[in-house]
Design an enzyme around this catalytic site. Structure first.
Site, PDB file in Angstrom:
ATOM      1  N   HIS A 139       0.829  -1.207   0.000  1.00 56.10           N
ATOM      2  CA  HIS A 139       0.000   0.000   0.000  1.00 56.10           C
ATOM      3  C   HIS A 139       0.863   1.256   0.000  1.00 56.10           C
ATOM      4  O   HIS A 139       2.080   1.206   0.201  1.00 56.10           O
ATOM      5  CB  HIS A 139      -0.939   0.004   1.212  1.00 56.10           C
ATOM      6  CG  HIS A 139      -0.239  -0.056   2.544  1.00 56.10           C
ATOM      7  ND1 HIS A 139       0.257   1.052   3.178  1.00 56.10           N
ATOM      8  CD2 HIS A 139       0.052  -1.108   3.356  1.00 56.10           C
ATOM      9  CE1 HIS A 139       0.824   0.701   4.326  1.00 56.10           C
ATOM     10  NE2 HIS A 139       0.718  -0.608   4.456  1.00 56.10           N
ATOM     11  N   CYS A 195       2.302  -2.899   6.494  1.00 54.90           N
ATOM     12  CA  CYS A 195       2.729  -4.146   5.853  1.00 54.90           C
ATOM     13  C   CYS A 195       3.904  -3.805   4.953  1.00 54.90           C
ATOM     14  O   CYS A 195       4.999  -3.589   5.427  1.00 54.90           O
ATOM     15  CB  CYS A 195       1.572  -4.743   5.084  1.00 54.90           C
ATOM     16  SG  CYS A 195       0.248  -5.384   6.133  1.00 54.90           S
TER      17      CYS A 195
END
Length: 235
Positions: free
Chosen positions: A185, A201
């Site tokens: 992301h 992440c």
């Protein structure tokens, strides 16, 4: 410690199966990609002036970004030599080196700098891009809502936009038909690219995640290297 190099090699036969321990830990923690976490390992970058590897922590990264309005050269998007048996369109993530590679024809890859949050550690293997989102909604986990008033107001989901922690795009990684909870992301903190960070992440700066999103297809293969299995350590 992280070293960088353009000449990267992957042994296509050494493909770890997706680690259930890492998957289970991510689900049980219910932290998704944005929980507050402890500081992680030290990153280093090569200083061409001194010809030495130097520590690159969050403070120095912010100072560098504020001074130059860009990342160190190693973490900027670039085409590099890349030898692999994987077909073009495959994503290979080297968390140790803080690089994400998108395999291209002709023995090359587009290399992007990444930041790796603690949810980005402890998992490895082969997954796929199950879906993507433009300006994705972020929903904080219940634990964060309970302790953080700022998160509580977004308990039903924070609409996508320039202040959203997931940034401009999100690629949701699946094992078969199951969402693994892990994402690639964007970020609202571009200076953290190249670092082990306390949340998230696999994060990319927004320009890079937009570029990657424009190039990949749903179902694209994603290989996440095990910690310690860097493609090529230093020069």
């Amino acid at each position: 410690m992280t070293k960088t190099a353009d000449d990267s090699r992957l042994d296509a036969k050494a493909r770890p199966a997706f680690t259930r321990r890492g998957l289970g830990a991510g689900i049980l923690a219910a932290a998704l990609c944005l929980g507050p976490l402890a500081a992680l390992a030290q990153t280093q970058i090569y200083d061409a002036r001194t010809k030495k590897w130097v520590n690159y922590d969050k403070k120095k990264a912010r100072q560098y970004f504020a001074r130059n309005n860009q990342l160190p050269e190693a973490f900027r998007r670039q085409v590099v030599t890349f030898r692999t048996a994987e077909k073009p369109g495959t994503i290979i993530i080297d968390g140790n080196q803080h690089f994400l590679y998108l395999v291209q024809p002709g023995g090359q890859a587009i290399r992007y700098g990444i930041g790796v949050g603690r949810e980005g550690f402890g998992w490895a293997g082969i997954v796929r891009v199950g879906r993507t989102a433009e300006w994705p909604t972020w929903t904080p986990p219940a634990e964060m809502v309970a302790r953080d008033p700022n998160a509580a107001k977004w308990a039903a989901g924070m609409p996508g936009g320039p202040d959203n922690p997931l940034g401009a795009r999100a690629l949701y990684l699946y094992e078969g038909d199951q969402d693994t909870i892990y994402r690639i992301h964007g970020t609202v903190e571009p200076w953290t690219i190249g670092l082990d960070v306390s949340s998230g992440c696999i994060r990319m700066n927004n320009d890079d995640v937009i570029d990657l999103h424009s190039r990949i297809e749903i179902g694209a293969k994603v290989i996440v290297l095990m910690q310690g299995a860097a493609l090529y350590k230093g020069v």
